[in-house]
Design an enzyme around this catalytic site. Sequence first.
Site, PDB file in Angstrom:
ATOM      1  NE  ARG A 164      -3.534  -2.552   0.197  1.00 54.23           N
ATOM      2  CZ  ARG A 164      -3.243  -3.694  -0.531  1.00 54.23           C
ATOM      3  NH1 ARG A 164      -2.103  -3.709  -1.151  1.00 54.23           N
ATOM      4  NH2 ARG A 164      -3.903  -4.760  -0.210  1.00 54.23           N
ATOM      5  CB  SER A 253      -9.153  -1.988   4.093  1.00 56.32           C
ATOM      6  OG  SER A 253      -9.810  -2.992   3.417  1.00 56.32           O
ATOM      7  CD  GLU A 353      -5.199   0.360   3.461  1.00 58.17           C
ATOM      8  OE1 GLU A 353      -5.655   0.552   2.400  1.00 58.17           O
ATOM      9  OE2 GLU A 353      -5.350  -0.902   3.617  1.00 58.17           O
TER      10      GLU A 353
END
Length: 357
Positions: A164, A253, A353
């Site tokens: 990520r 998420s 995130e």
Amino acid sequence: MVAEKNVPLQPCNTFGIAARAQTLVRVRSADDILAFLANPGLSCNPVFVLGGGSNIILTGDVRPVVLKMEIKGLRLVEETPKAWIVEAGAGEVWHDCVAWTLAQGYPGLENLALIPGTVGASPVQNIGAYGVELQDRFESLDAVDLTTGDRFTLDAAQCAFGYRDSIFKHAPSQPDTADRLSRSMGLAGRAVITHVRFRLPRPWKPVLGYLDLEHCRTEAGIERPNPQQVFDWVCDIRRNKLPDPAVVGNAGSFFKNPTVSPEQCADIIAREPNVVHYPMPDGTIKLAAGWLIDACGWKGKAIGKAGVYEKQALVLVNRGRGAHSATGGEVMTLAKAIQTSVCERFGINLEQEPVVV
């Protein structure tokens, strides 16, 4: 180039948080970026690039100039015996791009179906799901340097992909270096992606390593699924587990799955035998952040109108709507409370995130 003032951003972020952009510029070509840079009344201001708004939390009105990415276009660039090279405009909806490649007979992105957001954001976040990350299917991208106006192209190595993560999430650290695109610099806030190209390998092979996909294959009684079947399974799994942002505001998420050493994992297993964990190729162990949050009792809980999704503790949701939606402050208060709980119980610091604006 189209510039607008006092633009509502609630329709532009999937969490549905009410906020406004003082100035919003709609970018429909690379030339629009150059026109923006040539306008001293606009380019002297800080900039915030907005795609599908699926990975941001707005905590108030946005003072930087918002560059709203709306570059469209899907095409096959090259076909070789080993791959299809497909190009997409940064403003294309990601899921629509995945569906288009399948419809055209260019499989390879099906495991990434239904991930919210735009194509331009996919390399920034190095999106991933069900055993495939963007870097596994990445060829190159085009971007414009917001400092110089130069157009440039980066390959996978230059994007410095990680979990990520990419060069676009790190701030410049060496602005005076002769190598303006050095990987050590970082390009956060400095570049705008305009087009992304994908390398879709031939012959196609399904990626079915995740347990959910194996269950789908077993239940369907299909030994060798085709790309469309894998696409449909992924869509069904995601719809059953995750809320539709059009119905329940969310940013997908909210936390990254943390990685720990084998020794740390063994210590946690000794206390929590049911902890969900996955061995990684580098010898570390990835833990399921959703399981950790659920174990701390957060599933279904809320602070104000920001809540934890009842079906998946990894997802924070907006329990309000319209003028009565959750605020960015409520979301971040909830996120910090979850992080504190997980740290106190497991000794693990969860990393969020979404980008907080």
